[in-house]
Design a protein around this motif. Structure first.
Motif, PDB file in Angstrom:
ATOM      1  N   UNK A  16       0.900  -1.279  -0.019  1.00 42.45           N
ATOM      2  CA  UNK A  16       0.136   0.016   0.058  1.00 42.45           C
ATOM      3  C   UNK A  16       0.907   1.276  -0.077  1.00 42.45           C
ATOM      4  N   UNK A  17       1.738   1.200   0.717  1.00 42.19           N
ATOM      5  CA  UNK A  17       2.743   2.461   0.849  1.00 42.19           C
ATOM      6  C   UNK A  17       3.456   2.574  -0.573  1.00 42.19           C
ATOM      7  N   UNK A  18       3.908   1.517  -1.114  1.00 41.02           N
ATOM      8  CA  UNK A  18       4.441   1.537  -2.697  1.00 41.02           C
ATOM      9  C   UNK A  18       3.786   2.214  -3.537  1.00 41.02           C
ATOM     10  N   UNK A  19       2.335   1.613  -3.391  1.00 39.18           N
ATOM     11  CA  UNK A  19       1.333   2.008  -4.461  1.00 39.18           C
ATOM     12  C   UNK A  19       1.063   3.711  -4.249  1.00 39.18           C
ATOM     13  N   UNK A  20       0.968   4.023  -2.968  1.00 42.42           N
ATOM     14  CA  UNK A  20       0.826   5.536  -2.674  1.00 42.42           C
ATOM     15  C   UNK A  20       2.183   6.257  -3.286  1.00 42.42           C
ATOM     16  N   UNK A  21       3.373   5.859  -3.063  1.00 41.97           N
ATOM     17  CA  UNK A  21       4.452   6.344  -3.329  1.00 41.97           C
ATOM     18  C   UNK A  21       4.442   6.513  -5.101  1.00 41.97           C
ATOM     19  N   UNK A  22       4.194   5.359  -5.434  1.00 43.15           N
ATOM     20  CA  UNK A  22       4.092   5.270  -7.077  1.00 43.15           C
ATOM     21  C   UNK A  22       3.043   6.389  -7.763  1.00 43.15           C
ATOM     22  N   UNK A  23       1.939   6.353  -7.215  1.00 40.18           N
ATOM     23  CA  UNK A  23       1.078   7.471  -7.439  1.00 40.18           C
ATOM     24  C   UNK A  23       1.375   8.820  -7.342  1.00 40.18           C
ATOM     25  N   UNK A  24       1.964   9.006  -6.133  1.00 39.13           N
ATOM     26  CA  UNK A  24       2.418  10.497  -5.982  1.00 39.13           C
ATOM     27  C   UNK A  24       3.532  10.718  -7.032  1.00 39.13           C
ATOM     28  N   UNK A  25       4.451   9.702  -7.179  1.00 34.98           N
ATOM     29  CA  UNK A  25       5.535   9.901  -8.046  1.00 34.98           C
ATOM     30  C   UNK A  25       5.338  10.200  -9.480  1.00 34.98           C
ATOM     31  N   UNK A  26       4.067   9.608  -9.854  1.00 32.78           N
ATOM     32  CA  UNK A  26       3.600   9.588 -11.286  1.00 32.78           C
ATOM     33  C   UNK A  26       3.017  11.060 -11.576  1.00 32.78           C
ATOM     34  N   UNK A  27       2.531  11.674 -10.600  1.00 34.74           N
ATOM     35  CA  UNK A  27       1.938  13.164 -10.865  1.00 34.74           C
ATOM     36  C   UNK A  27       2.990  13.859 -11.520  1.00 34.74           C
ATOM     37  N   UNK A  28       2.625  14.620 -12.445  1.00 34.57           N
ATOM     38  CA  UNK A  28       3.667  15.819 -13.098  1.00 34.57           C
ATOM     39  C   UNK A  28       4.292  16.556 -12.259  1.00 34.57           C
ATOM     40  N   UNK A  29       5.454  16.969 -12.357  1.00 30.91           N
ATOM     41  CA  UNK A  29       6.223  17.850 -11.502  1.00 30.91           C
ATOM     42  C   UNK A  29       5.570  19.241 -11.649  1.00 30.91           C
ATOM     43  N   UNK A  30       5.270  19.746 -10.772  1.00 30.13           N
ATOM     44  CA  UNK A  30       4.831  21.226 -10.593  1.00 30.13           C
ATOM     45  C   UNK A  30       5.829  22.295 -10.821  1.00 30.13           C
ATOM     46  N   UNK A  31       5.533  23.517 -11.087  1.00 31.99           N
ATOM     47  CA  UNK A  31       6.439  24.432 -11.028  1.00 31.99           C
ATOM     48  C   UNK A  31       7.063  24.870  -9.619  1.00 31.99           C
ATOM     49  N   UNK A  71      12.222  29.149 -15.791  1.00 32.49           N
ATOM     50  CA  UNK A  71      12.472  27.911 -16.339  1.00 32.49           C
ATOM     51  C   UNK A  71      11.352  26.832 -16.071  1.00 32.49           C
ATOM     52  N   UNK A  72      10.842  27.245 -14.693  1.00 29.99           N
ATOM     53  CA  UNK A  72       9.829  26.461 -14.106  1.00 29.99           C
ATOM     54  C   UNK A  72       8.487  26.830 -14.635  1.00 29.99           C
ATOM     55  N   UNK A  73       8.240  28.079 -14.964  1.00 27.58           N
ATOM     56  CA  UNK A  73       7.073  28.610 -15.458  1.00 27.58           C
ATOM     57  C   UNK A  73       6.936  28.425 -17.002  1.00 27.58           C
ATOM     58  N   UNK A  74       7.938  28.200 -17.695  1.00 30.11           N
ATOM     59  CA  UNK A  74       8.036  27.812 -18.895  1.00 30.11           C
ATOM     60  C   UNK A  74       7.785  26.302 -19.264  1.00 30.11           C
ATOM     61  N   UNK A  75       8.432  25.575 -18.340  1.00 34.41           N
ATOM     62  CA  UNK A  75       8.333  23.945 -18.671  1.00 34.41           C
ATOM     63  C   UNK A  75       7.088  23.312 -17.903  1.00 34.41           C
ATOM     64  N   UNK A  76       6.740  23.731 -16.841  1.00 37.61           N
ATOM     65  CA  UNK A  76       5.838  23.030 -15.769  1.00 37.61           C
ATOM     66  C   UNK A  76       4.757  23.588 -15.389  1.00 37.61           C
ATOM     67  N   UNK A  77       3.552  23.059 -15.070  1.00 40.85           N
ATOM     68  CA  UNK A  77       2.387  23.414 -14.819  1.00 40.85           C
ATOM     69  C   UNK A  77       2.230  23.815 -13.322  1.00 40.85           C
ATOM     70  N   UNK A  78       1.242  24.754 -12.848  1.00 39.69           N
ATOM     71  CA  UNK A  78       0.880  25.050 -11.443  1.00 39.69           C
ATOM     72  C   UNK A  78       0.573  23.603 -10.637  1.00 39.69           C
ATOM     73  N   UNK A  79       1.100  23.871  -9.560  1.00 39.99           N
ATOM     74  CA  UNK A  79       0.826  22.624  -8.505  1.00 39.99           C
ATOM     75  C   UNK A  79      -0.621  22.483  -8.578  1.00 39.99           C
ATOM     76  N   UNK A  80      -1.578  21.301  -8.161  1.00 43.08           N
ATOM     77  CA  UNK A  80      -2.695  21.133  -7.806  1.00 43.08           C
ATOM     78  C   UNK A  80      -2.778  21.031  -6.273  1.00 43.08           C
TER      79      UNK A  80
END
Length: 310
Positions: free
Chosen positions: A84-99, A173-182
């Protein structure tokens, strides 16, 4: 003193190497940010997540067996929690990086500033000897400690300039390449940080990293002043920078380890971990100040007492 600093500042920026370093820094900061975005889009761990979910179903089915032994039940429950911890980590890690996450990670770019600062610090005194201008410099009716101070202050100003450039370009660079955080918060290691506090937190981390940069630059400044060789100063400083963590790890069981310079990068305390158990930020600050005092004492003593004809 101000005129001496202005003179050293102009001498520094009249060198092609200085402009090359600044351009390289800008390219690397923007380039690494863009490369990270490309790598993120290429990386896909959804298959791993699916495998974990399938394994979790199997474990839960085994746990539902009526005649399950107690020791086996405990083992399966531990495995269930781990999956369960690995699944949570995987889901969190798969989210797109935010600016915001990218901006928070700007402190990691300070290693680039450190490399360039070592080069500048090592050469600002040693180059006077290699170019043969040291006799003219020391023959001026100005006290030697003032000359050395102007060089050291120039190094610090140059480092501050590189740090500002790094921080500003990282934000752009963060504003150019990455979306805002959810959402309203993001995570940095084990810390939860409000999105509204990203700029203050990132600036604080960069400041802590800059302190370590200053100490390492002072080391390079000392070596260059004492041995009059920029190549030696750069080589030794870079060697210690890259091997410092290994030295600390090798000696961590000994008391002397906590007094080694490389165990006192101040960002570790804000990130929630310490290189050595028992170290605190006030203790690390005292150690860093002591190292700077030692390095500068050696630099000034050597520079003031050196024979001009040497």
């Amino acid at each position: 003193m101000l005129k001496l600093i202005q003179n050293e500042w102009m001498k520094l920026w009249n060198k092609k190497g200085t402009w090359i370093m600044v351009i390289l820094l800008a390219v690397m900061v923007v380039g690494l940010s863009g490369l990270s975005k490309i790598m993120e889009e290429l990386y896909d761990d959804s298959a791993w997540t699916e495998e974990l979910q399938q394994e979790l179903v199997q474990v839960e089915e085994e746990l539902a067996a009526p005649d399950l032994a107690e020791d086996k039940k405990i083992e399966l429950m531990e495995r269930q929690n781990e999956i369960q911890q690995n699944i949570e980590y995987s889901i969190e890690n798969s989210k797109p990086t935010s600016r915001e996450q990218t901006i928070l990670g700007t402190y990691g770019m300070m290693s680039l500033v450190l490399l360039l600062m070592i080069i500048a610090s090592a050469g600002i005194v040693a180059s006077e000897f290699s170019q043969g201008t040291i006799k003219m410099l020391l023959s001026r009716p100005v006290k030697r400690w003032k000359i050395l101070t102007s060089k050291y202050v120039t190094v610090l100003l140059f480092g501050s300039t590189l740090t500002v450039i790094t921080y500003v370009l990282s934000i752009i660079s963060a504003y150019i390449f990455y979306p805002a955080a959810e959402g309203k918060t993001i995570f940095l290691y084990d810390s939860e940080i409000a999105v509204t506090a990203v700029f203050s937190e990132s600036a604080y981390l960069v400041l802590l990293a800059f302190i370590y940069v200053v100490v390492m630059s002072t080391l390079a400044f000392m070596i260059g002043s004492v041995f009059r060789s920029s190549a030696l100063a750069i080589g030794v400083s870079l060697f210690l920078f890259f091997t410092g963590s290994m030295i600390v790890m090798f000696l961590e069981r000994f008391e002397i380890a906590k007094y080694i310079l490389f165990a006192h990068d101040l960002t570790q305390y804000e990130l929630g971990y310490t290189v050595l158990d028992g170290n605190t930020m006030p203790f690390s600050i005292v150690i860093l100040v002591a190292y700077v005092a030692i390095f500068l004492t050696i630099s000034y003593t050597t520079f003031i007492k050196r024979d001009i004809t040497a």
